[in-house]
Write an enzyme that holds these catalytic residues in place. Sequence first.
Site, short mmCIF file in Angstrom:
data_model
loop_
_atom_site.label_atom_id
_atom_site.label_comp_id
_atom_site.label_asym_id
_atom_site.label_seq_id
_atom_site.Cartn_x
_atom_site.Cartn_y
_atom_site.Cartn_z
N ARG A 181 25.22 -23.94 8.61
CA ARG A 181 25.36 -25.03 7.65
C ARG A 181 26.10 -24.50 6.42
NH1 ARG A 181 21.53 -24.71 3.55
NH2 ARG A 181 21.71 -26.92 3.12
N ARG A 185 26.92 -30.09 -2.34
CA ARG A 185 26.07 -30.75 -3.33
C ARG A 185 26.90 -31.72 -4.16
NH1 ARG A 185 22.90 -25.39 -5.60
NH2 ARG A 185 22.04 -24.71 -3.60
N ARG A 258 28.19 -3.93 9.81
CA ARG A 258 29.29 -3.91 8.86
C ARG A 258 28.82 -3.09 7.67
NH1 ARG A 258 34.41 -4.86 9.46
NH2 ARG A 258 34.64 -6.04 7.51
N ARG A 289 34.54 -9.26 -3.74
CA ARG A 289 34.02 -9.78 -5.01
C ARG A 289 33.99 -8.68 -6.05
NH1 ARG A 289 27.53 -10.94 -4.03
NH2 ARG A 289 26.94 -8.85 -3.36
N GLU A 314 33.84 -4.71 -4.40
CA GLU A 314 33.20 -4.49 -3.10
C GLU A 314 34.24 -4.64 -1.98
OE1 GLU A 314 29.65 -6.73 -2.51
OE2 GLU A 314 28.81 -6.19 -4.46
N TYR A 362 19.11 -9.37 8.71
CA TYR A 362 19.37 -9.44 7.28
C TYR A 362 18.17 -10.07 6.59
CZ TYR A 362 21.37 -10.49 2.79
OH TYR A 362 21.58 -10.55 1.44
N ASP A 364 16.55 -11.28 2.75
CA ASP A 364 16.47 -11.38 1.31
C ASP A 364 15.20 -10.65 0.86
OD1 ASP A 364 18.78 -12.81 0.71
OD2 ASP A 364 17.84 -14.72 1.20
#
Length: 377
Positions: A181, A185, A258, A289, A314, A362, A364
Amino acid sequence: MAGRKYDYLIVGAGLFGSMFAHRARMAGRRCLVIDKRPHAGGNLYCEQVEGINVHKYGAHIFHTSSKEAWQFVNSIVEFNRFTNSPVANYKGTLYNLPFNMNTFNRMWGVATPAEAAAIIDSQRSEAVEAMRKAGAGEPRNMEEQALCLVGRDIYERLIKGYTEKQWGRKCTELPAFIIKRLPVRLVYDNNYFNDHYQGIPTGGYNRLIDGLLAGTEVLTSTDFFADRSHWEAVAERMVFTGRLDEFFGFRLGKLQYRTVSFEQEVIGTPNYQGNAVVNYTERSVPFTRVIEHKHFEMFGDEVYSRPVTVISREYPAEWADGMEPYYPINDELNDALCRRYKALADAEPRVIFGGRLAEYRYYDMAPIVEKVLRMEV
């Protein structure tokens, strides 16, 4: 196993290992934490440069909708009010992220949600029709998936180049499931996260890790695999947060990752880019970034209290032995290999495998906090 010195040997002083050590100590367990790096904290580690806390291994922003997780981390160290509002730079034009009315106003000059929705819906329809003509009922790759979700303009300017740099492959060669997704917004809101809480530890992440490890014996610059038999004998049980395949001697093959390298620079200006995170979405720009670290903890006039600033560029890259593994490549091949390794892990009754590397996924930060808070120690 009677008479062992510790209840737990914890291999890895990152967030998972530090959280587990804290909970175990609070439960009266004896723990030893070891880490091969010269510091605790794993990828959360911050280095002070010119009085600025530099996120040495990439930007980390704590965000959660779990009141329990938020209250817990704030019981260790107070978190500030940082709100993640990244900006994307495409050929010198700046767009707000996530995709919102500020983005669409800059991109198309529209002012209302209805105008923006009409353009997006039209471009989505074009993508679906193109697939139909090609005989595809579903997106066959990441490019088609993104076009069906947000249309060509957003994809071309803000997704394509960044994603190809991140993964080192063309979007047409990446599987569609990489993007499930893409949030659109239709409001003027640059807050990247929908979570109720977000922030950075006041004084940096080292304060969080130091608080979690307070009262626990920690050995840094200590490689578990350099003397494995010794370390396995010091405790009743083990918490392992390193690479899952390495624990089993790579006997089934190596999982792929990666990686990313960082180019750090001290710049003689108090404010370089005016934001903590700026993404560079052109494929021709080699870095993904630029992070300006002072904006994580300094706000308003405080930014100008120091005459210099620190940035990090990066650069994503293919991972190879000897490089730091950052992002698991959760494609079908690697996920199948991971399942085989996890079957081996399930047969290790004395070992708890946890965290990004040991679970090959991964994470958070908040889900790790929540997970460890619910574990039996």
